[in-house]
Design a protein around this motif. Structure first.
Motif, PDB file in Angstrom:
ATOM      1  N   GLU A 184       0.839  -1.195   0.000  1.00  0.00           N
ATOM      2  CA  GLU A 184       0.000   0.000   0.000  1.00  0.00           C
ATOM      3  C   GLU A 184       0.878   1.251   0.000  1.00  0.00           C
ATOM      4  O   GLU A 184       0.540   2.266  -0.621  1.00  0.00           O
ATOM      5  CB  GLU A 184      -0.911  -0.010   1.223  1.00  0.00           C
ATOM      6  CG  GLU A 184      -1.870   1.172   1.290  1.00  0.00           C
ATOM      7  CD  GLU A 184      -2.768   1.126   2.511  1.00  0.00           C
ATOM      8  OE1 GLU A 184      -3.655   2.004   2.636  1.00  0.00           O
ATOM      9  OE2 GLU A 184      -2.591   0.220   3.356  1.00  0.00           O
ATOM     10  N   PHE A 243       1.825   2.131  -3.583  1.00  0.00           N
ATOM     11  CA  PHE A 243       0.725   2.789  -4.294  1.00  0.00           C
ATOM     12  C   PHE A 243       0.579   4.243  -3.842  1.00  0.00           C
ATOM     13  O   PHE A 243       0.414   5.149  -4.665  1.00  0.00           O
ATOM     14  CB  PHE A 243      -0.588   2.040  -4.062  1.00  0.00           C
ATOM     15  CG  PHE A 243      -0.716   0.757  -4.832  1.00  0.00           C
ATOM     16  CD1 PHE A 243      -0.659   0.752  -6.219  1.00  0.00           C
ATOM     17  CD2 PHE A 243      -0.900  -0.450  -4.182  1.00  0.00           C
ATOM     18  CE1 PHE A 243      -0.782  -0.434  -6.943  1.00  0.00           C
ATOM     19  CE2 PHE A 243      -1.027  -1.638  -4.885  1.00  0.00           C
ATOM     20  CZ  PHE A 243      -0.961  -1.627  -6.272  1.00  0.00           C
ATOM     21  N   TYR A 275       8.168   0.211  -9.748  1.00  0.00           N
ATOM     22  CA  TYR A 275       6.791  -0.300  -9.754  1.00  0.00           C
ATOM     23  C   TYR A 275       6.467  -1.001 -11.066  1.00  0.00           C
ATOM     24  O   TYR A 275       6.010  -2.152 -11.079  1.00  0.00           O
ATOM     25  CB  TYR A 275       5.810   0.849  -9.518  1.00  0.00           C
ATOM     26  CG  TYR A 275       4.361   0.454  -9.707  1.00  0.00           C
ATOM     27  CD1 TYR A 275       3.685  -0.264  -8.730  1.00  0.00           C
ATOM     28  CD2 TYR A 275       3.672   0.790 -10.875  1.00  0.00           C
ATOM     29  CE1 TYR A 275       2.358  -0.645  -8.908  1.00  0.00           C
ATOM     30  CE2 TYR A 275       2.351   0.418 -11.057  1.00  0.00           C
ATOM     31  CZ  TYR A 275       1.697  -0.300 -10.074  1.00  0.00           C
ATOM     32  OH  TYR A 275       0.387  -0.677 -10.261  1.00  0.00           O
ATOM     33  N   ALA A 324      -4.195   0.267 -11.112  1.00  0.00           N
ATOM     34  CA  ALA A 324      -4.307   0.231  -9.653  1.00  0.00           C
ATOM     35  C   ALA A 324      -5.743   0.573  -9.263  1.00  0.00           C
ATOM     36  O   ALA A 324      -6.269   1.620  -9.642  1.00  0.00           O
ATOM     37  CB  ALA A 324      -3.332   1.216  -9.022  1.00  0.00           C
ATOM     38  N   SER A 325      -6.398  -0.314  -8.521  1.00  0.00           N
ATOM     39  CA  SER A 325      -7.785  -0.087  -8.105  1.00  0.00           C
ATOM     40  C   SER A 325      -7.869   1.149  -7.216  1.00  0.00           C
ATOM     41  O   SER A 325      -6.941   1.455  -6.465  1.00  0.00           O
ATOM     42  CB  SER A 325      -8.313  -1.307  -7.349  1.00  0.00           C
ATOM     43  OG  SER A 325      -9.677  -1.148  -7.008  1.00  0.00           O
ATOM     44  N   GLN A 326      -8.991   1.856  -7.306  1.00  0.00           N
ATOM     45  CA  GLN A 326      -9.168   3.075  -6.519  1.00  0.00           C
ATOM     46  C   GLN A 326     -10.624   3.237  -6.112  1.00  0.00           C
ATOM     47  O   GLN A 326     -11.527   2.703  -6.775  1.00  0.00           O
ATOM     48  CB  GLN A 326      -8.710   4.289  -7.318  1.00  0.00           C
ATOM     49  CG  GLN A 326      -9.421   4.457  -8.644  1.00  0.00           C
ATOM     50  CD  GLN A 326      -8.886   5.638  -9.422  1.00  0.00           C
ATOM     51  OE1 GLN A 326      -9.317   6.756  -9.203  1.00  0.00           O
ATOM     52  NE2 GLN A 326      -7.947   5.383 -10.305  1.00  0.00           N
ATOM     53  N   ASN A 377      -5.879  -2.041  -2.665  1.00  0.00           N
ATOM     54  CA  ASN A 377      -4.574  -2.634  -2.965  1.00  0.00           C
ATOM     55  C   ASN A 377      -4.621  -3.694  -4.068  1.00  0.00           C
ATOM     56  O   ASN A 377      -3.687  -4.491  -4.205  1.00  0.00           O
ATOM     57  CB  ASN A 377      -3.946  -3.245  -1.708  1.00  0.00           C
ATOM     58  CG  ASN A 377      -2.448  -3.019  -1.655  1.00  0.00           C
ATOM     59  OD1 ASN A 377      -1.963  -1.951  -2.017  1.00  0.00           O
ATOM     60  ND2 ASN A 377      -1.710  -4.021  -1.210  1.00  0.00           N
ATOM     61  N   LEU A 413      -5.050  -4.927  -8.207  1.00  0.00           N
ATOM     62  CA  LEU A 413      -4.809  -4.518  -9.587  1.00  0.00           C
ATOM     63  C   LEU A 413      -5.998  -4.960 -10.429  1.00  0.00           C
ATOM     64  O   LEU A 413      -6.429  -6.115 -10.347  1.00  0.00           O
ATOM     65  CB  LEU A 413      -3.537  -5.170 -10.131  1.00  0.00           C
ATOM     66  CG  LEU A 413      -2.218  -4.744  -9.491  1.00  0.00           C
ATOM     67  CD1 LEU A 413      -1.096  -5.698  -9.909  1.00  0.00           C
ATOM     68  CD2 LEU A 413      -1.861  -3.313  -9.875  1.00  0.00           C
TER      69      LEU A 413
END
Length: 405
Positions: free
Chosen positions: A77, A80, A173, A253-255, A278, A280
């Motif tokens: 985390e 990210f 990353y 990246a999920s949000q 956290n 993808l």
């Protein structure tokens, strides 16, 4: 006197990015994607059973929506959050500074005959490049990075001062995504296709020193700026037009800000993708879809206006478009999968032979244009490709009355 990283970060106001809060709005057309847990992925002969189980789960996602999530991937985390903070400061740079590094301005020698342009070239795409509908231009900007798998090129590409200081963070990353996460996903695809493990990655995506024959990708940091009620009305609440990706696999990246939507192939309804902290979000691009003869689906997706309680927030996106080597013939015969032949996804009589470079160039040429028609589905090399959709899906409607920001 040479500056320190601490001084650079202070100069450019590096600070935590504030995500939108989780939406409390009841959204009926929200879906949960299949979550592939890579903490269960085991290498070597002793891990074959674990990989086979994950492959069986992945096959459902690849042949349905063409979208899935990866969890347990090993990215923290903290990583990210750091990238989101870096992204925030990058897009707060003065417009005249970003204009010095427009995408496509500094191609390397091997790319001078490729029309990468504003979409795929290294550098910034500014706000307002695309005209969507009725004179309305886009409200998104991004910066592309290429060749992060080849240090001698990556670290010698011109970027603004702040970006230069954080190239190693950005590289770490995206390099991990390619060498670890992408490799594992492709290995599971090998199992699904009943071809030797390591085929897809080793033959098409593995990085090698020779750029023209190396697996590669486009790393992108992107921000969607809040839009007005007038913008939402004229674009049918679309932030990014519906399309399929030309890449192999795309990693996002999920949000928490709900905006990514997938179009159901049967009902044509747009469905919001739920957020998993956290995780993808991964989708199949045209290149992998073509290699599988269409068995793995390259889904139409878009970015739409978020729910009313999330409007007014910027949407930052950390995205990676992984690409096979340029000379890859993107046809199912290339991978020699007996399974594809057995289930009817082998040779397609209507398809013309083409390499990934030819496909990428044809698709990129469309997206480099400033004008985007409301609906554009082209046939390239005998294969239909969705380029641009800005229209409401039947029965979708809106989730909230647009709010002016």
């Amino acid at each position: 006197m040479v500056a320190t990283l601490e001084e650079i970060d202070k100069k450019y106001n590096l600070r935590p990015f504030v995500d939108a809060p989780e939406s409390k709005v009841d959204i009926p057309n929200k879906i949960e994607l299949e979550a592939i847990d890579f903490s269960m992925y085991k290498e070597g002969s002793e891990g074959l059973e674990s990989r086979q189980k994950l492959a069986k789960q992945l096959e459902i996602a690849l042949t349905d929506y063409g979208f899935f999530k990866v969890v347990g991937h090993g990215i923290s985390e903290e990583t990210f959050n750091k990238l989101k903070a870096i992204t925030q400061s990058i897009f707060e740079l003065p417009a005249d500074e970003k204009a010095k590094y427009l995408a496509g301005t500094y191609p390397i020698e091997q790319e001078k005959n490729s029309d990468l342009g504003i979409v795929s070239g290294v550098g910034f795409k500014p706000r307002g490049h695309w005209t969507y509908v009725k004179g309305v231009t886009d409200e998104l900007e991004f910066i592309n990075f290429r060749h992060f798998l080849h240090d001698e090129i990556y670290y010698n590409t011109p970027y603004p001062e702040f970006v230069q200081w954080h190239l190693s963070d950005i590289q770490a990353y995206f390099k991990y995504l390619h060498l670890q996460v992408l490799r594992k996903v492709l290995t599971l695809m090998d199992i699904i296709l009943e071809i030797p493990e390591g085929t897809l990655y080793g033959n098409y995506f593995k990085p090698i020193p020779e750029i023209e024959k190396s697996g590669s990708g486009v790393a992108r940091l992107l921000v969607y700026h809040p839009t007005s009620a007038n913008y939402q009305l004229k674009t049918n609440q679309t932030w990014m037009r519906g399309h399929t990706d030309g890449s192999g696999l795309t990693f996002i990246a999920s949000q928490p800000l709900l905006a990514l939507q997938i179009q159901d192939r049967n009902t044509k309804q747009w469905n919001y993708v739920s957020h998993t902290p956290n995780a993808l979000v991964v989708n199949v691009g045209d290149a992998i879809s073509h290699l599988s003869g269409g068995y793995f689906k390259s889904a139409i997706h878009r970015v739409a206006t978020p729910p009313s309680d999330q409007q007014g927030y910027r949407r930052e996106t950390i995205i990676y478009f992984s690409n096979p080597r340029l000379d890859t013939v993107v046809d199912p015969e290339e991978i020699n999968s007996k399974k594809l032949e057995r289930i009817g996804f082998g040779f397609n009589q209507e398809w013309e032979k083409c390499t990934y470079q030819e496909w990428r160039n044809a698709k990129t040429n469309f997206f480099n244009r400033k004008s985007a028609t409301q609906k554009k589905t082209l046939t390239l090399f005998g294969r239909p490709s969705v380029m641009s959709i800005i229209e409401p899906a039947p029965g979708t409607g809106t989730i909230d009355a647009p709010q002016k920001v």
